[in-house]
Design a protein around this motif. Sequence first.
Motif, PDB file in Angstrom:
ATOM      1  N   PHE A   1       0.811  -1.217   0.000  1.00 21.46           N
ATOM      2  CA  PHE A   1       0.000   0.000   0.000  1.00 21.46           C
ATOM      3  C   PHE A   1       0.843   1.266   0.000  1.00 21.46           C
ATOM      4  O   PHE A   1       0.313   2.371  -0.093  1.00 21.46           O
ATOM      5  CB  PHE A   1      -0.962  -0.006   1.204  1.00 21.46           C
ATOM      6  N   LEU A   2       2.170   1.118   0.122  1.00 19.79           N
ATOM      7  CA  LEU A   2       3.054   2.281   0.141  1.00 19.79           C
ATOM      8  C   LEU A   2       3.570   2.633  -1.249  1.00 19.79           C
ATOM      9  O   LEU A   2       4.288   3.618  -1.400  1.00 19.79           O
ATOM     10  CB  LEU A   2       4.246   2.021   1.076  1.00 19.79           C
ATOM     11  N   VAL A   3       3.236   1.844  -2.273  1.00 18.68           N
ATOM     12  CA  VAL A   3       3.745   2.070  -3.620  1.00 18.68           C
ATOM     13  C   VAL A   3       2.621   1.916  -4.631  1.00 18.68           C
ATOM     14  O   VAL A   3       1.562   1.372  -4.322  1.00 18.68           O
ATOM     15  CB  VAL A   3       4.887   1.082  -3.965  1.00 18.68           C
ATOM     16  N   SER A   4       2.891   2.369  -5.846  1.00 23.02           N
ATOM     17  CA  SER A   4       1.974   2.122  -6.960  1.00 23.02           C
ATOM     18  C   SER A   4       2.812   1.869  -8.204  1.00 23.02           C
ATOM     19  O   SER A   4       3.992   2.262  -8.265  1.00 23.02           O
ATOM     20  CB  SER A   4       1.043   3.321  -7.192  1.00 23.02           C
ATOM     21  N   LYS A   5       2.192   1.204  -9.193  1.00 28.62           N
ATOM     22  CA  LYS A   5       2.911   0.943 -10.426  1.00 28.62           C
ATOM     23  C   LYS A   5       3.055   2.248 -11.205  1.00 28.62           C
ATOM     24  O   LYS A   5       2.149   3.094 -11.180  1.00 28.62           O
ATOM     25  CB  LYS A   5       2.184  -0.106 -11.259  1.00 28.62           C
ATOM     26  N   THR A   6       4.151   2.387 -11.885  1.00 28.93           N
ATOM     27  CA  THR A   6       4.334   3.569 -12.725  1.00 28.93           C
ATOM     28  C   THR A   6       3.453   3.443 -13.952  1.00 28.93           C
ATOM     29  O   THR A   6       2.873   2.390 -14.217  1.00 28.93           O
ATOM     30  CB  THR A   6       5.807   3.709 -13.143  1.00 28.93           C
TER      31      THR A   6
END
Length: 903
Positions: A149-154
Amino acid sequence: MKKALHIFTYTILLSLIVILAWAQPSPAATAVIKGSVVNIRQGPGTGHEIAGTLYQNTEVAILESKDGWKKIQLGSLNGWVADSLLQVKKEEIRLQVTADKANLRSGPSTSSSQVGQLRKGDSLILLDVEGEWYKVQVPGGSSAYIASFLVSKTAAAANSSSAPAAGSQPETTTTAPASSPAPAVTRQVEVISGPINIRSGPGESYPKLGSIDEKTAYPVISKEGEWYKIRLANGSDAYVAGWLVKESSMASSTVIPPAAAGGSSAATGGSAASSSAPRVFLDGQALSFEVPPIIENDRTLVPLRAIFEALGATVDWDNATRTVTSRKGSTTVVLAIGSLTPTVNGQVRQLDVPAKIVADRTLAPLRFVGEAFGSTVDWEGSTRTINIKSPPAPSAPSAGSGKKAVAVTVNKELINLRSGPSTGHAQLDQARSGERMQVLAAQDGWYQVSRGGKIAWVSGEVVDVAWQENEPPAVPVTTSPGTPGNSSSELPPPASPENIRILSSKDETGLKIIIGSGVELKGRLEESGNNLRYYFTGRSIEGNTIIRENIAGEILEVKAEQQGEDAVIYISIPANLKYRSASEEGGKKETITISNFITGIERKTFGSKGERIILKTVLPLDYSSEQQGTQMKIKLPFLLKGSAPSEYSFDSQLMQRLQLNESEVNGTQGMVLTIETKNPAKFAFGKSAEGNQLHILFVDQSDVQQLGSAIVIDPGHGGKETGTIGSWLKEKEPNLDISLKVAALLRQRGMEIVLTRDDDSYVSLEERADIANLYNARLFVSIHNNASQNNPAAQGSETHYYAPLDNPELFMQSAERCRLATCIQEQLVSKLRRVDRGVKTGPSSNFSVLRNTRMPSALAEVVFLSYPEEEQLLQQDYFRTLAAEAIADGITQYCGGSAEIKL
């Protein structure tokens, strides 16, 4: 100051690289499903249960590998697929930190040690997915873990369908990149009768997203258990129950294309269908395979086991000879791997190409597999679709058809014979595989048969039917169950008067082997002990040629065969049995009778003082009982004493003596078993499943539990336990409302009522029984509503009780429990006027609250929440009131009172 800050920053970065250096980088992996339809299993091997189904070209994330299998993930579906069914891809998937600060850890949990920290906007490479954690590659090449939940796909990764997700569906966009063609749409579903609910997950407990109607087909993304995951018109996905939809061909209706397919699916004119494996449909239903069909030398090879089992056949594999043997009814198919000459019932069938093993599965030529058990096969080259149609099931002759069912032969191990044409009628007896019976009439897929001079009904699903042309339709014989019929009609007439038929019949009068003809038999008999051989010169055998009867563990066998122009019949009777033979009907019939007799009497105890007498006989027995004071007489018609003693003596606190006497019973010779007790006793009787053991249970009347006055009403489910979930209702809601109404009615009638819950609270099953037992209640009634996932048409009312013979304490209440359930069921049917599903007992009624309560108890299933009409009725207060009145009236009737007060 600035120089010091730069030095500090470089020191931190260098420390981070050193700390992370222990972890080796690994490539991020995804894969594409190669087979047209692939089962996803719960473990690495075909012995594990199926967790779901995926289709060709579906892209999945790889979680781990083991023993030639890979664990994959697609949305909420996790499971294992054989390596041979996957094409592994490796791509670089980039992530970007979205939180202001994000900790890097040595493992996939917050309890793992922190090995670094990143800031918002930092870029990472996704290596693997472990639950809600990503394994990532950080700048410098080392790896660590970060919470998903701390990242997202570019943007680049988001447009790629290969990006795996942590615990959720991979992100999709409305346009697929040209380099990533969409998976072929291989299946679609249509609503059977709409509208129906769509949900966010594969089950009735998931939130409702909306509803869909008929006349539109939706592409199937995957199948998870009994639920389809479908693609909606707006590009989003949803789940529908498999029993509310049907699979349809791609061209049969308007198709909603997958949003990610970019309009290039097979349904919209793409070429995927021409390059994918053939699809197989059985009676309109798509079949799924772990190994897809293949085309070899212009011949289609299909998975043999999956299709045979779908047709209802059994399949056995002999590894030593590499041979498959499959059986259905009277048909046996034998196929050896590599052979061009399989057999069907011993007759050789020639193949163009042999069967072969592919990924541990047997693939065999399509037409042979499809037609071996009488099915028809069609191939549609344009869609590469195989349609298999099962042979028509035996059906009753239509009026005036000129075609008559003359006999049936049992094709299952053991079947029930009933008093009427449905499973709701009483079981009269059982018949074993190979037994042949004359057909008297047919109705609703059932056959009325003559067996041993008695009339019974048998389902057409468990017998093979012999037909005779140019006969007038049969008329049902209205003989009451158990009433002897005309013995001269036991054998159907032979096609030629000279021909000979054989038949067996079994009832309480004994086992009979009947040899009959249209003219005098004029046979010659040779006897050697209990082996008989009949010779009939110049005669032919017609119909059944072998009979086997299991008699108390011994096999009686009859074989009829043709020896040149003569008929010979061999009868082998177990040595411990006595028989008699008689010529009847002017020599046209020879009957060999083995009379029923007692093989032993056994005494057992239960509880502290309970007694159980087990009377064992060779064949099923009939009985009636009569109690006078301390004496119980059990009358046993048609039964012989055998070698059983006339009197038994047991060391018992309750039983005085037990005697056997020959006596006339109901106008025929039989036995009377007399049990004398020292004090008045309560008795209960029950027969074994085979009918050849009579269990007589009794206890001292003074030891019978004196029940209290309270009546316990149990509203099913409650609180966190919702019960079944319909389109509008949760089962716990009508259960409570009906129960409160029942309690109010019974209180008005002066009864003491205890409720296991009177609000939406959770009460465990054990607590419910404990409440009733603590109050020493007079009776216990649990109120529920029903549901069926497998049969959406299921409807009506049923009531359960549980009193198995192997639980003596409950069995002693069998009469009371049955009467309570019957009173409630009769009132439900009378007032609600829904389908009468009857009073149920046996293993299907083994509910905790019935098993663990010590007083007469019943469980009422008012109607079906899964049936839309009945769910709508349950929403109406008047209908719930009617249900409450029915249950209250049933309880009042059981208690011996009158039902006059209405709500």
